[in-house]
Design an enzyme around this catalytic site. Sequence first.
Site, PDB file in Angstrom:
ATOM      1  N   ASP A 122       0.781  -1.234   0.000  1.00 27.60           N
ATOM      2  CA  ASP A 122       0.000   0.000   0.000  1.00 27.60           C
ATOM      3  C   ASP A 122       0.816   1.289   0.000  1.00 27.60           C
ATOM      4  O   ASP A 122       0.265   2.377  -0.183  1.00 27.60           O
ATOM      5  CB  ASP A 122      -0.990   0.003   1.187  1.00 27.60           C
ATOM      6  CG  ASP A 122      -0.296  -0.129   2.549  1.00 27.60           C
ATOM      7  OD1 ASP A 122       0.910   0.173   2.663  1.00 27.60           O
ATOM      8  OD2 ASP A 122      -0.970  -0.549   3.519  1.00 27.60           O
ATOM      9  N   CYS A 126       7.261  -6.811 -22.868  1.00 29.53           N
ATOM     10  CA  CYS A 126       8.484  -6.085 -23.261  1.00 29.53           C
ATOM     11  C   CYS A 126       9.351  -5.716 -22.058  1.00 29.53           C
ATOM     12  O   CYS A 126      10.438  -5.170 -22.224  1.00 29.53           O
ATOM     13  CB  CYS A 126       8.123  -4.831 -24.054  1.00 29.53           C
ATOM     14  SG  CYS A 126       7.397  -3.522 -23.059  1.00 29.53           S
ATOM     15  N   HIS A 156       6.324  -7.908  -1.403  1.00 33.02           N
ATOM     16  CA  HIS A 156       5.223  -8.355  -2.264  1.00 33.02           C
ATOM     17  C   HIS A 156       4.876  -7.350  -3.351  1.00 33.02           C
ATOM     18  O   HIS A 156       3.784  -7.389  -3.908  1.00 33.02           O
ATOM     19  CB  HIS A 156       3.996  -8.687  -1.409  1.00 33.02           C
ATOM     20  CG  HIS A 156       4.201  -9.892  -0.540  1.00 33.02           C
ATOM     21  ND1 HIS A 156       3.418 -10.203   0.556  1.00 33.02           N
ATOM     22  CD2 HIS A 156       5.126 -10.883  -0.618  1.00 33.02           C
ATOM     23  CE1 HIS A 156       3.863 -11.326   1.106  1.00 33.02           C
ATOM     24  NE2 HIS A 156       4.894 -11.743   0.427  1.00 33.02           N
TER      25      HIS A 156
END
Length: 229
Positions: free
Chosen positions: A94, A120, A109
């Site tokens: 967050d 790409c 994470h």
Amino acid sequence: METFDLSRYRNIVFFTGAGMSAESGVPTYRGKGGIWGSYSIEEYACQQAFDRNPEKVLGFHEKRRRSVLDCEPHEGHRVIARMPDARVVTQNIDGMHQRAGSQEVIELHGSLWRLRCDNCGHNKEDLGRSYEARRCACGSWLRPDIIWFGDMLDPLVMSRAAEAIGNCDLFISIGTSGTVWPAAGFPDLARKSGACCIEINPEPSGATRYDRVVEGAAGEVLPKLFGSC
Ligand code: OAD
Ligand code: ZN
């Protein structure tokens, strides 16, 4: 609660999970009101879900971005940010530690605020309530740069975290249930490396043998323990 004496410690790591942001209003993942109680991981938080229905998964993450932007970091985040030499290893995506002013945050994470293209290799910051674009210039869908269930953690991020935790002498775990691996192994690594280990959680996880367990909320306990540091 007495202020914790930090003078003996040189390498401090704060290891945080969703409970760190709970008092800001960001829901945790498990337990009452947890995100995985309302949204299934299979539909919203794995590569297969994205491959099946990228718009739905992007919509879910956009909704999460909006709800996080409606929240503010709390005093606990700010207490940590006022300790510039302490390192933060977080499972949270967050960005609350950074918004509170923490400079060095290892995000195990990934982040709600980055998108990447697996076609790409483009990786970009995107901070708004809505995504600037859902497709890359190359035409492929952009994917939240988040570790979903079944994804490998970035080995570089893992080794930075392991280095910080393996060398710390004070490890403070805050607001994590300790159920998601490999992050769940970090409290034990800290313990085995000889660090003093503290857990702050209203419902302690007992993830390792902690030297001190403070049963309480991050926003209340952190200012009391470290507020005058
Ligand atoms: P969980 O939702 O599993 O656990 C939240 C923890 O926070 C619980 O132990 C609560 O008791 C505690 N808690 C609740 N309120 C608190 C407060 N005010 N102060 C301190 N602690 C509080 O969240 P995580 O352990 O972070 O991964 O979950 C780990 C990972 O699972 C997440 O990073 C996410 C999730 O699936 C990914 O999305 C890859
Ligand atoms: Zn691309």
